[in-house]
Design an enzyme around this catalytic site. Structure first.
Site, PDB file in Angstrom:
ATOM      1  N   ASP A  47       0.920  -1.149   0.145  1.00 17.50           N
ATOM      2  CA  ASP A  47      -0.058   0.139   0.065  1.00 17.50           C
ATOM      3  C   ASP A  47       1.115   1.159   0.159  1.00 17.50           C
ATOM      4  OD1 ASP A  47      -2.250   1.658   0.201  1.00 17.50           O
ATOM      5  OD2 ASP A  47      -2.738   0.934   2.303  1.00 17.50           O
ATOM      6  N   ASP A 100      -9.009   3.925  -1.741  1.00 19.08           N
ATOM      7  CA  ASP A 100      -9.666   4.226  -0.872  1.00 19.08           C
ATOM      8  C   ASP A 100     -11.084   4.714  -1.002  1.00 19.08           C
ATOM      9  OD1 ASP A 100      -7.796   3.052   0.598  1.00 19.08           O
ATOM     10  OD2 ASP A 100      -6.917   4.965   1.365  1.00 19.08           O
TER      11      ASP A 100
END
Ligand SMILES: *[C@@H]1O[C@H](CO)[C@@H](O)[C@H](O)[C@H]1NC(C)=O
Ligand SMILES: *[C@@H]1O[C@H](CO)[C@@H](O)[C@H](O)[C@H]1NC(C)=O
Length: 962
Positions: A560, A636
């Protein structure tokens, strides 16, 4: 996971600065002002101010040289006298490559390495015509001619005398050659910036730039080349704000090498529909950007991203596709710097009526789309992919950058993630929850809280004291674990990873050579310089079982924050003047950084198994070529219906540019989905390539069994549909891996002449067989499904009802509906005994679904291997079976005689959709006596079910309906 804390931290920093008396907009939540507009990115503004018209660039035809692999010619900017070198190559398979660099650069310019899988084979160019201002070139073995015009410089690609594509036809080419700073710095500072604070900041930022080329292996300055240097005067852009330094909010970008941007325009006559250039949260079909913001490609951690705008997101693939009813083509702009793409069209804004009037009067302009690429540094390196079909373009692009890695089978199953599962007991509970509720699941994920103080490669010893026991428990269930490993390393003298990287000098540096430090999850962090192969090797070694303690062979990895995300950096990323290996600025390499993280991690997982096992690595950032290293997801997102809808165009756009293994957080990362939204998301995700539920720390728990029973049932159905189709998914991924065909595709790829499909965002195809139109509206009672294809038939996979194309079908839906249609003419393999995980199913018998076309035919295929190793590659251990239905006979044969596989898998059932009732059914199989099969036929649905053919999947056989 998001930089959720970032706005808070930034807000705190802003507060301090505001307290210092500066006028700043504070950022307390999602805030567009954290990210640049084209106007705020000085090179974009400079380039966009160049208007179409006569280009100052001229090709000096008397410098033209024709070699065996390329044609070269000098280009001169008639205003600045800067001289460039154009290199033109014909490539095999209908591609052309154009490279433009400075003839004598002050300092070498960045050429993106490691994206092309090899030097593309060239096709010989020859001169087939010439006059005083142009040269006509013919590409060997291709239908194309290229016309190079001298003044103004222009390239035209023609097929059979009709124009396919022009380069610099609008004269928008920009190539900012390197020059020495002319003005004294204080002039410039006062010219550019007002506030005292800015002056002070710049005083510091200019300091380090006196030696423009510091550091190990920095491209040498060619100070000697002065005689060839273009004149420095009369250059306006020298004085323009932002040319030699620029500010964004409180961040200054010292630009020791001055303005170095490049740009070029491409005209596409006859084209009105363009696609690609992910990642944007926008419609599949790209919009005209004139008068608004261009699409931006700059890998960024955007907190709570907004939909339907051209802002940059986590990844960038600088590839654009154009489509019309006659042909497809692609443009691949190989540049890793910040890039903006402007799209204009001569038909934009015209009403349909206006267009029809043009058409009726016969005098209407041919529609045309113009695409303009603008990048901050590097060279112009562009591949024109000339199709002519979409599948040709896919093949062309993946021949350059590689195809989708073949995923391990388990990774096509369902993934359960959350930020964060608290501890080992929580993980075991969640694992057990799937069994208790009869839900299949392959993987449980651990986010950043599992590590000791966010020191990746470690475990929090109070919550995860026995990771190996936990992994062993999951292995016993034939499940996996994915742990996050982010590319920011906590600055902590007690942390071995940090200590080694620092002492080996493998961190990204600031422009004055010290280790660059930023803020991220662990606090103060260093960023490993993944552009350095030494760094990647070091990182890959960290995944050895003895280095990564508490890891085991069923632990896989998630990268990430690899844009990279820097909470206190400009636009939440790294300073552009930070330095990488070889002396390159972060400016040059920004968009490829995340690909390198992904690459090194995948390499590590391969190495730890001695090269035997296929890796699984999920990455948030990506670039052209990332498909070779694993999966990506759309970052996200938010638990809102529009975010559910946008997953379709976002993943379709990625598939078009080679990255098939795409998914979105099921349920939405931020906020709490209501049960209906969560259910609809499970249904959507079941039919998208990467299927993972994930959620933010501040959201409520949402494992499926926490849903009310009337929602849990349909979630179970969705999961079971996913698992039943695993053999189909696996075969599609094999095709993506072999041929570059996207797994999930827009309808127009399959129906290139059907204009209705050109801007559809609410449905898609899986391969050429299934059409999926998931329900994405709250309270839906029905959906309008477009079933394309003149003479095509479509079978509803639930009711087996047959529908004729083309039509828009109103299909009533309930909570449990996922509208999916199998195209008549296809055969799909399924595993119908759904179990705990894919690993429990991998030797299960197959059911074939044969959907008969109006012509009475169908075909399909099935790929099988061991599901996890490279033996399919190294030992040819695989099966590729072809199934054909024709003349009332279903035949199974090998589609690839090289492959062989020992497998217990057999065919347990054949379901034939659209069949009449036969008198008898006979099975013939190699080495076995002919046998009679029992069957059932439903007159109402025309479904014929053949029970227990019982043949081995690897055998040749045929079934005859009499
Ligand atoms: C090249 O283009 C021609 C004409 O459009 C086409 O017939 C041919 O199949 C293409 N070749 C490849 C390798 O794509
Ligand atoms: C160009 O000519 C070739 C050979 O005659 C033909 O195969 C091809 O279809 C033509 N292409 C177009 C776009 O007309």
């Amino acid at each position: 996971m998001a930089a959720a804390a970032a706005p808070r931290r930034r807000a705190r920093a802003d507060f301090v600065l505001a307290w210092l008396g500066l006028c700043l907009s504070t950022a307390w939540a999602v805030d567009r002002s954290n990210f640049k507009t084209c106007d705020q990115s000085s090179f974009c503004k400079r380039q966009r101010s160049v208007q179409p018209g006569s280009s100052p660039y001229r090709a000096l035809l008397d410098t033209l040289e024709l070699g065996p692999d390329a044609l070269t010619v000098h280009l001169v900017n008639e205003v600045t006298k800067a001289v460039l070198l154009l290199e033109l190559q014909g490539l095999q398979g209908n591609m052309t490559r154009i490279r433009i660099d400075e003839l004598k650069p002050l300092r070498a310019r960045y050429r993106v390495p490691d994206v092309l899988v090899a030097d593309p084979p060239t096709a010989r160019l020859s001169i087939s015509g010439r006059d005083e201002n142009s040269v006509e070139l013919t590409v060997a073995e291709g239908p194309y001619k290229i016309i190079l015009t001298g003044r103004p410089f222009r390239l035209d690609l023609l097929e059979n005398r009709s124009l396919v594509l022009s380069v610099n036809a609008r004269g928008l080419m920009v190539f900012e050659h390197q020059r020495l700073p002319r003005n004294s710095f204080s002039d410039k500072v006062s010219l550019t910036f007002g506030s005292i604070w800015d002056k002070i900041k710049n005083l510091f930022s200019r300091e380090g730039t006196k030696e423009p080329a510091e550091g190990d292996g920095t491209p040498e300055e060619e100070a000697a080349g002065k005689a060839d240097k273009p004149e420095e005067n009369s250059e306006k852009d020298d004085d323009e704000p932002g040319a030699w330094e620029e500010m964004f909010k409180t961040h200054s970008d010292s630009k020791p090498f001055g303005p170095t941007s490049v740009g070029l325009d491409f005209s596409l006559p006859g084209m009105e529909h363009v696609y690609g250039i992910p990642e944007h949260a926008d419609s599949l079909r790209l919009k005209v950007t004139e008068g608004g913001e261009p699409y931006r490609l700059y890998n960024l951690d955007v907190f709570q991203y907004e939909l339907y705008n051209p802002m940059a997101l986590y990844g960038s693939v600088p590839v654009l596709l154009a489509h019309n009813v006659h042909r497809d083509l692609g443009i691949f702009w190989l540049n890793a710097a910040e890039t903006w793409v402007d799209i204009s069209s001569n038909t934009a804004g015209k009403t349909l009526f206006g267009k029809m009037l043009d058409y009726l009067q016969g005098g209407g302009e041919t529609p045309q789309t113009d695409v303009r690429w603008m990048s901050e540094s590097g060279i112009i390196d562009v591949f024109l992919l000339l199709g002519p079909t979409a599948s040709d373009v896919f093949r062309q692009y993946t021949s350059l950058t590689g195809t989708q890695a073949l995923p391990p089978l388990f990774s096509l199953g369902y993934h359960q993630s959350r930020w964060n599962y608290r501890d080992e007991a929580d993980v075991i509970d969640v694992d057990q929850g799937f069994d208790n509720h009869d839900l299949p699941c392959d993987v449980i994920w651990l986010d950043i809280e599992h590590a000791d103080g966010k020191r990746y490669f470690t475990w929090d010893s109070s919550r995860f004291p026995q990771p190996l026991a936990m992994l062993g428990h999951l292995a016993g269930k034939r499940r996996k674990l994915v742990a996050i490993v982010d590319p920011h390393i906590k600055v902590d003298s007690g942390y071995r990873v940090h200590e080694e990287l620092r002492s080996l000098g493998l961190y990204v540096k600031t422009r004055d050579g010290s280790d660059y430090e930023g803020w991220c999850w662990p606090g103060s962090v260093g960023y490993p310089d993944f552009t350095n192969v030494k760094m990647r090797d070091w990182w890959a070694n960290m995944f050895n079982f003895d280095k990564y303690e508490g890891s085991a062979s069923n632990l896989y990895v998630w990268n990430d924050m690899n844009e990279p995300s820097v909470f206190n950096g400009p636009e939440v990323t790294m300073l552009k003047d930070a330095r990488h290996h070889g002396g390159w600025e972060h400016r040059d390499v920004h968009n490829i950084y995340g690909l390198y993280v992904h690459m090194a991690t995948a390499q590590g997982l391969i190495q730890r198994s001695g090269g035997v096992e296929r890796p699984f690595v999920l990455s948030r950032a990506f670039f052209a070529g990332s498909q070779r290293f694993g999966a990506v997801w759309t970052g996200d997102n938010t638990a809102e219906w529009d975010h559910l809808k946008i997953t379709i165009p976002m993943c379709l756009s990625l598939g078009l540019v080679g990255i098939s293994f795409c998914g979105a957080d099921v349920g939405g990362f931020f906020k709490n989905p209501d049960p209906e939204l969560l259910l609809r998301w499970y249904q959507m995700g079941a039919y998208q390539p990467f299927y993972r539920a994930h959620s933010h720390m501040d959201t409520g728990r949402r494992e499926p069994w926490l849903l009310p029973p009337e929602y849990l049932g349909p979630v179970r159905d969705a999961l079971r549909q996913r698992y039943a189709l695993l053999p189909f998914w696996y075969t599609l991924f094999y095709r993506a891996h072999r041929d570059g065909h996207p797994v999930m595709r827009p309808l127009w790829v399959q129906y290139p002449k059907d204009v209705t499909t050109f801007s559809q965002d609410d449905q898609f195809m899986l391969g050429d067989s299934l059409l999926v139109h998931p329900v994405a509206e709250p309270g839906a009672r029905g959906v309008q499904v477009y079933l394309p294809g003149q003479g095509e038939v479509w079978y509803d996979v639930q009711s087996y009802q047959k529908h004729h194309g083309p039509q828009t079908l109103y299909l009533p839906v309930t909570l449990s509906s996922i509208p999916v249609f199998q195209r008549g003419g296809t055969i799909i393999p399924r595993w119908e005994r759904v179990r705990r995980s894919s690993d429990c199913m991998k030797d299960d018998p197959i059911t074939l679904y044969v959907a008969i076309s109006p012509q009475g035919t169908a075909e399909g295929e099935l790929y099988l291997d061991d599901g996890h190793t490279f033996n399919y590659q190294t030992q040819n251990e695989y099966l590729l079976r072809k199934f054909t239905f024709s003349g009332n006979t279903l035949t199974s044969s090998s589609a690839d005689p090289r492959g062989h596989l020992e497998t217990p898998i057999w065919i347990e059932r054949v379901v034939i959709l659209g069949a009449g009732k036969p008198a008898s059914v006979l099975l013939r199989s190699e080495g076995l006596p002919e046998s009679v099969l029992t069957f059932q036929h439903s007159a109402e649905t025309s479904v014929l079910t053949l029970r227990k053919p019982g043949v081995r999947v690897s055998a040749d056989w045929s079934i005859h309906l009499r």
